[in-house]
Structures are given as structure tokens and as C-alpha cells.
Design a protein around this motif. Structure first.
Motif, PDB file in Angstrom:
ATOM      1  N   SER A  63       0.832  -1.205   0.000  1.00 43.37           N
ATOM      2  CA  SER A  63       0.000   0.000   0.000  1.00 43.37           C
ATOM      3  C   SER A  63       0.868   1.256   0.000  1.00 43.37           C
ATOM      4  N   GLY A  64       0.403   2.263  -0.714  1.00 43.16           N
ATOM      5  CA  GLY A  64       1.148   3.516  -0.765  1.00 43.16           C
ATOM      6  C   GLY A  64       0.896   4.374   0.464  1.00 43.16           C
ATOM      7  N   ASN A  65       1.843   5.243   0.746  1.00 45.87           N
ATOM      8  CA  ASN A  65       1.653   6.223   1.816  1.00 45.87           C
ATOM      9  C   ASN A  65       1.780   7.645   1.277  1.00 45.87           C
ATOM     10  N   ALA A  66       1.755   7.760  -0.068  1.00 47.98           N
ATOM     11  CA  ALA A  66       1.850   9.061  -0.731  1.00 47.98           C
ATOM     12  C   ALA A  66       1.227   8.933  -2.114  1.00 47.98           C
ATOM     13  N   PRO A  67       0.777  10.057  -2.705  1.00 44.62           N
ATOM     14  CA  PRO A  67       0.178   9.980  -4.038  1.00 44.62           C
ATOM     15  C   PRO A  67       1.225   9.686  -5.109  1.00 44.62           C
ATOM     16  N   GLY A  68       0.749   9.092  -6.208  1.00 42.79           N
ATOM     17  CA  GLY A  68       1.646   8.786  -7.320  1.00 42.79           C
ATOM     18  C   GLY A  68       1.111   7.610  -8.103  1.00 42.79           C
ATOM     19  N   PRO A  69       1.667   7.345  -9.264  1.00 47.33           N
ATOM     20  CA  PRO A  69       1.206   6.205 -10.073  1.00 47.33           C
ATOM     21  C   PRO A  69       1.503   4.879  -9.404  1.00 47.33           C
ATOM     22  N   LYS A  70       0.729   3.877  -9.768  1.00 45.94           N
ATOM     23  CA  LYS A  70       0.958   2.525  -9.248  1.00 45.94           C
ATOM     24  C   LYS A  70       2.072   1.874 -10.074  1.00 45.94           C
ATOM     25  N   LEU A  71       3.202   1.632  -9.434  1.00 48.24           N
ATOM     26  CA  LEU A  71       4.377   1.086 -10.107  1.00 48.24           C
ATOM     27  C   LEU A  71       4.490  -0.410  -9.875  1.00 48.24           C
ATOM     28  N   ALA A  72       4.735  -1.152 -10.936  1.00 50.72           N
ATOM     29  CA  ALA A  72       4.935  -2.593 -10.822  1.00 50.72           C
ATOM     30  C   ALA A  72       6.406  -2.944 -11.023  1.00 50.72           C
ATOM     31  N   PHE A  73       6.870  -3.930 -10.269  1.00 46.40           N
ATOM     32  CA  PHE A  73       8.217  -4.483 -10.436  1.00 46.40           C
ATOM     33  C   PHE A  73       8.053  -5.981 -10.670  1.00 46.40           C
ATOM     34  N   ILE A  74       8.641  -6.455 -11.771  1.00 43.69           N
ATOM     35  CA  ILE A  74       8.338  -7.789 -12.279  1.00 43.69           C
ATOM     36  C   ILE A  74       9.630  -8.549 -12.569  1.00 43.69           C
ATOM     37  N   ALA A  75       9.641  -9.825 -12.235  1.00 44.24           N
ATOM     38  CA  ALA A  75      10.772 -10.704 -12.556  1.00 44.24           C
ATOM     39  C   ALA A  75      10.211 -12.089 -12.877  1.00 44.24           C
ATOM     40  N   HIS A  76      11.053 -12.952 -13.437  1.00 40.21           N
ATOM     41  CA  HIS A  76      10.570 -14.290 -13.773  1.00 40.21           C
ATOM     42  C   HIS A  76      11.266 -15.357 -12.940  1.00 40.21           C
ATOM     43  N   MET A  77      10.548 -16.433 -12.680  1.00 36.35           N
ATOM     44  CA  MET A  77      11.013 -17.483 -11.782  1.00 36.35           C
ATOM     45  C   MET A  77      11.777 -18.593 -12.489  1.00 36.35           C
ATOM     46  N   ASP A  78      11.537 -18.779 -13.780  1.00 33.16           N
ATOM     47  CA  ASP A  78      12.156 -19.907 -14.480  1.00 33.16           C
ATOM     48  C   ASP A  78      13.583 -19.596 -14.901  1.00 33.16           C
ATOM     49  N   THR A  79      14.352 -20.654 -15.138  1.00 33.34           N
ATOM     50  CA  THR A  79      15.689 -20.508 -15.710  1.00 33.34           C
ATOM     51  C   THR A  79      15.720 -21.164 -17.081  1.00 33.34           C
ATOM     52  N   SER A  80      16.721 -20.798 -17.855  1.00 33.50           N
ATOM     53  CA  SER A  80      16.809 -21.212 -19.251  1.00 33.50           C
ATOM     54  C   SER A  80      17.057 -22.708 -19.393  1.00 33.50           C
ATOM     55  N   PRO A  81      16.393 -23.345 -20.374  1.00 29.69           N
ATOM     56  CA  PRO A  81      16.699 -24.749 -20.680  1.00 29.69           C
ATOM     57  C   PRO A  81      18.014 -24.924 -21.436  1.00 29.69           C
ATOM     58  N   ASP A  82      18.732 -23.816 -21.694  1.00 28.56           N
ATOM     59  CA  ASP A  82      20.020 -23.913 -22.384  1.00 28.56           C
ATOM     60  C   ASP A  82      21.042 -24.709 -21.583  1.00 28.56           C
ATOM     61  N   MET A  83      20.911 -24.673 -20.248  1.00 27.11           N
ATOM     62  CA  MET A  83      21.806 -25.453 -19.394  1.00 27.11           C
ATOM     63  C   MET A  83      21.069 -25.814 -18.114  1.00 27.11           C
ATOM     64  N   SER A  84      21.432 -26.910 -17.521  1.00 31.05           N
ATOM     65  CA  SER A  84      20.732 -27.380 -16.329  1.00 31.05           C
ATOM     66  C   SER A  84      20.774 -26.347 -15.201  1.00 31.05           C
ATOM     67  N   GLY A  85      19.624 -26.234 -14.517  1.00 28.43           N
ATOM     68  CA  GLY A  85      19.542 -25.412 -13.319  1.00 28.43           C
ATOM     69  C   GLY A  85      19.272 -26.253 -12.090  1.00 28.43           C
ATOM     70  N   ALA A  86      19.540 -27.559 -12.207  1.00 32.71           N
ATOM     71  CA  ALA A  86      19.301 -28.488 -11.092  1.00 32.71           C
ATOM     72  C   ALA A  86      20.554 -28.639 -10.250  1.00 32.71           C
ATOM     73  N   ASP A  87      20.358 -28.693  -8.929  1.00 31.48           N
ATOM     74  CA  ASP A  87      21.455 -28.908  -7.992  1.00 31.48           C
ATOM     75  C   ASP A  87      22.562 -27.869  -8.180  1.00 31.48           C
ATOM     76  N   VAL A  88      22.149 -26.608  -8.229  1.00 30.03           N
ATOM     77  CA  VAL A  88      23.110 -25.503  -8.375  1.00 30.03           C
ATOM     78  C   VAL A  88      23.964 -25.405  -7.113  1.00 30.03           C
TER      79      VAL A  88
END
Length: 406
Positions: A63-88
Motif C-alpha cells: 500500500s502507498g503512503n503518498a500519491p503517485g502512479p501505481k508502479l509494478a516491479f516484475i521478474a521471472h522465476m524460471d531458468t533457461s533450458p540452455d543449461m541445467s539449473g538443477a542442484d546448483v
């Protein structure tokens, strides 16, 4: 407060590799393991409206405590199938001395500034690296860690003025489907930033136009002892197809705004060979020309070897977000200003890849990309400096401050 690199090290322990062949969302069930962990963490931090939807997307807000536009921050959870991401097996090289880093002594896998000159920029920093057998996962688990560390900082420092902050984590970005089922109505944001870039200071509002070419080549397998005039070798036709593409339209020969055709996968036999290309260009006219070449090759080879020998399906993945960002250029100006306020040099570069932000921008949420601090994504030489992650958190907080009252 949890340190950003501590969060990151917890996240990379989750195998979240996505699967381009799967038709489910998320494309791999294991992505939900990280999603559920994040849900619990977000609630513990104090983020409101935390939700994991039926398609594996995570949402929440502050929740905001001041006026202003609603800003979103976005990231992704998956990793690339180009190389294994198992047991890092991530490890920290403390106070990097500028020399060669031994990632895996038994396998003699080493990382040197002779090959990766940017390592020289981080002498004295603490580098998180792999053991040389997997990717690291900074793309994009570093972005998740930075967003949630920013969120915790804002919640524990109520004196910092900010408008309402939206948070979302997506599945399947690495296979081009991260925005397919994104619920913009649920997010309810005015503008967004994906935190999915590279080195510290990067700001990106241009990306490739992207397509995938899926190729099937049908051959005829006959015993080689009696093959004359009868055998049609699908593997050799695939080699011929590749040789007909422009030699230097190849990622190994391109940089900056130069596009490419990349043979990402080939699997075949005399009877049937499959090939997968990704097609990329920042310029739409050149992008369309690259796709046209594939179809012209298809026509030529079918005329040579018989109709139906070569099947090429080309599917567009996303487009350059530039035209959607330019009307809202304050998004770029504020990101640059935030960095300058922190004495971090802004680096405005085109994305030589894709980002959820491109798709989201075309869906109605203007959404450029900012840095995570990482390097060498999708491979065993991936690394990220702890200090770059900490400074990225500072950048996100500073961006938030700049929108108050706007």
C-alpha cells in the motif's frame, strides 16, 4: 532485514528450468516449488494481497503512503533450458583479486578475465559463481531477490514516501511465454519495470523482435548398400538448409543492434531431422526479411527433394517495445535519474534478447527493463557481484521515491 544475496542463494537452490516443448502453464511443475516459497516469504515480509494464481503467476502489493502512479516491479522465476539449473552449487568468491577463478578443480573449469574482460571491473567485490556444472540462475532469481529486498526495506522504513507498489513474478519467460497468461487487471498497475537486465547500470527500452522457426525434414532411410537413387538423408538436407542461411547472421558474429538466426537445437536421423532456430532483429523490416529467407529456402528445398520434404513453421514471440515506451519516456528518465542520484553510471543499451516487459508493453503496461547486476547468463560462467545486487536494490528504492506526487 534479510540481505539480498542471502535471498538469492536460497532461490537458486530451486530447480525452475522451463520446457519449450510443454504445453502446460507453467511449463514445468517444479517452478511452483519456488512460487510457493515466495508466497510464504512475501506474506512474512508484510506484502499484501499475495496470491499464486492457477497458472503459476505470483502477485502482491504494498500500500502507498503518498500519491503517485501505481508502479509494478516484475521478474521471472524460471531458468533457461540452455543449461541445467538443477542442484546448483553456488559459491562466493570473496574480495575477487582480478585473477583466474577456479570454478571446478576436478573438472578443470576456470573463468578468467582474459575471456571475460568485465571481471576486471569487480576487483575487490564478492562474486557469486557456479561450480561449472550448471547455470547460476541470476537470470532472473537475482531480480526476484532485489525486488523483495526493496519491498522489505520499504515496509520496514515507513518514513520513505511511495505510491502503491505492485509485485509480480512470472513463469516461463525463458521459453517466450512469460506474459501469455499475465493478468494485468489483477496487477492493476499504471507502469512497470522488469528487473531482468545485466550489469549494474543497465537501462533498456529496446529489444529484439523475435520469432521461432521449427523445422522438420522428412527423409527416406534405405540400407546404404542399396541406397543409390532411393535414400533421402534428412540430416544432410538439414546441413544444406543451414548452409543456405547468411553466414554472418549468427550470434557469434553480431553485437548491439545486429540481428541473427541462431540454431538452438538439432536432433535427427536419416528418416527425420528436427531443427529449432530463434530469429532476432531490432529492426522490423530486417526481421521480416530474415523470416522470408527461411520460407524461400523451404520452397527451394521442396522443389529439389520433393514436396513435403521440408516443413518450416515460424511463430512470432514478441516485438521491440521501443514504440510503446517512447510515449512514456519518463520511465527511462527516472531510472537514469535514480542511478545518477546514487552515483551509478547509467548504461542505456538495447536488449539482445527478450523480456516479459516487451510483451507487457504491447498488452498495455509500459514496462522497460533495468539491471540485476549479473553477467554471462544461461551458462556455467554466469556470475553476479554481491555489491551489484545491493546497489540494484538501492536503484529500485530510488525509482520509487522519484514517482511520489507525479
Amino acid at each position: 532485514m534479510t540481505k539480498v544475496h542471502e535471498r538469492f542463494l536460497k532461490y537458486v537452490a530451486f530447480d525452475t528450468e522451463s520446457d519449450p516443448e510443454s504445453e502446460t502453464c507453467p511449463s514445468t511443475e517444479k517452478q511452483l516449488n519456488l512460487a510457493n516459497y515466495l508466497i510464504a516469504e512475501m506474506k512474512a515480509i508484510g506484502i499484501e494481497g499475495v496470491e499464486l494464481d492457477e497458472n503459476g503467476y505470483v502477485y502482491g502489493y504494498i500500500s502507498g503512503n503518498a500519491p503517485g502512479p501505481k508502479l509494478a516491479f516484475i521478474a521471472h522465476m524460471d531458468t533457461s533450458p540452455d543449461m541445467s539449473g538443477a542442484d546448483v552449487k553456488a559459491k562466493i568468491v570473496e574480495k575477487y583479486d582480478g585473477g583466474e577463478i577456479v570454478l571446478n578443480e576436478s573438472l578443470q573449469i576456470k573463468m578468467s578475465p582474459k575471456e571475460f574482460e568485465h571481471l576486471e571491473h569487480y576487483i575487490g567485490n564478492d562474486l557469486i559463481v557456479t561450480d561449472g556444472t550448471t547455470l547460476l540462475g541470476a537470470d532472473n532469481k537475482a531480480g526476484i531477490a532485489e525486488i523483495l529486498t526493496m519491498a522489505e526495506y520499504l515496509i520496514t522504513h515507513p518514513d520513505i514516501k511511495h505510491s502503491e507498489i505492485k509485485i509480480a513474478f512470472t513463469p516461463d519467460e525463458e521459453v517466450g511465454r512469460g506474459a501469455n497468461l499475465f493478468n494485468l487487471e489483477k496487477l492493476n498497475a499504471d507502469f512497470g519495470y522488469t528487473v531482468d537486465g545485466g550489469e549494474l547500470g543497465e537501462v533498456e527500452y529496446e529489444n529484439f523482435n523475435a520469432a521461432t522457426a521449427k523445422i522438420k525434414i522428412h527423409g527416406t532411410n534405405i540400407h546404404p548398400g542399396s541406397a543409390k537413387g532411393k535414400m533421402k538423408n534428412a540430416i544432410l538436407i538439414g546441413m544444406e538448409l543451414h548452409a543456405m542461411l547468411p553466414t554472418f547472421d549468427n550470434p557469434a558474429y553480431t553485437e548491439a543492434y545486429e540481428g541473427f538466426n541462431h540454431l538452438n537445437d538439432i536432433n535427427g536421423s536419416v528418416e527425420l531431422t528436427s531443427m529449432l532456430y530463434i530469429i532476432r532483429d531490432h529492426d522490423m523490416t530486417k526481421f521480416e526479411a530474415k523470416k522470408k529467407i527461411f520460407k524461400e529456402i523451404e520452397t527451394f528445398l521442396n522443389a529439389k527433394y520433393g514436396n513435403g520434404t521440408v516443413e518450416i513453421e515460424i511463430v512470432d514471440s514478441y516485438y521491440n517495445m521501443k514504440e510503446k515506451i517512447l510515449p512514456y519516456f519518463h520511465l527511462i528518465e527516472n531510472a537514469i535519474q535514480a542511478m545518477e542520484n546514487l552515483e551509478i553510471k547509467p548504461i542505456v543499451v538495447p536488449v539482445r534478447g527478450g523480456t516479459d516487459g516487451a510483451r507487457l508493453s504491447y498488452m498495455g503496461l509500459p514496462c522497460p527493463n533495468v539491471c540485476t547486476g549479473g553477467h554471462n547468463f544461461h551458462g556455467k560462467f554466469e556470475y553476479i557481484p554481491v555489491q551489484s545486487m545491493e546497489k540494484t536494490v538501492d536503484i529500485l528504492v530510488e525509482i520509487v521515491k522519484l514517482y511520489v506526487g507525479k
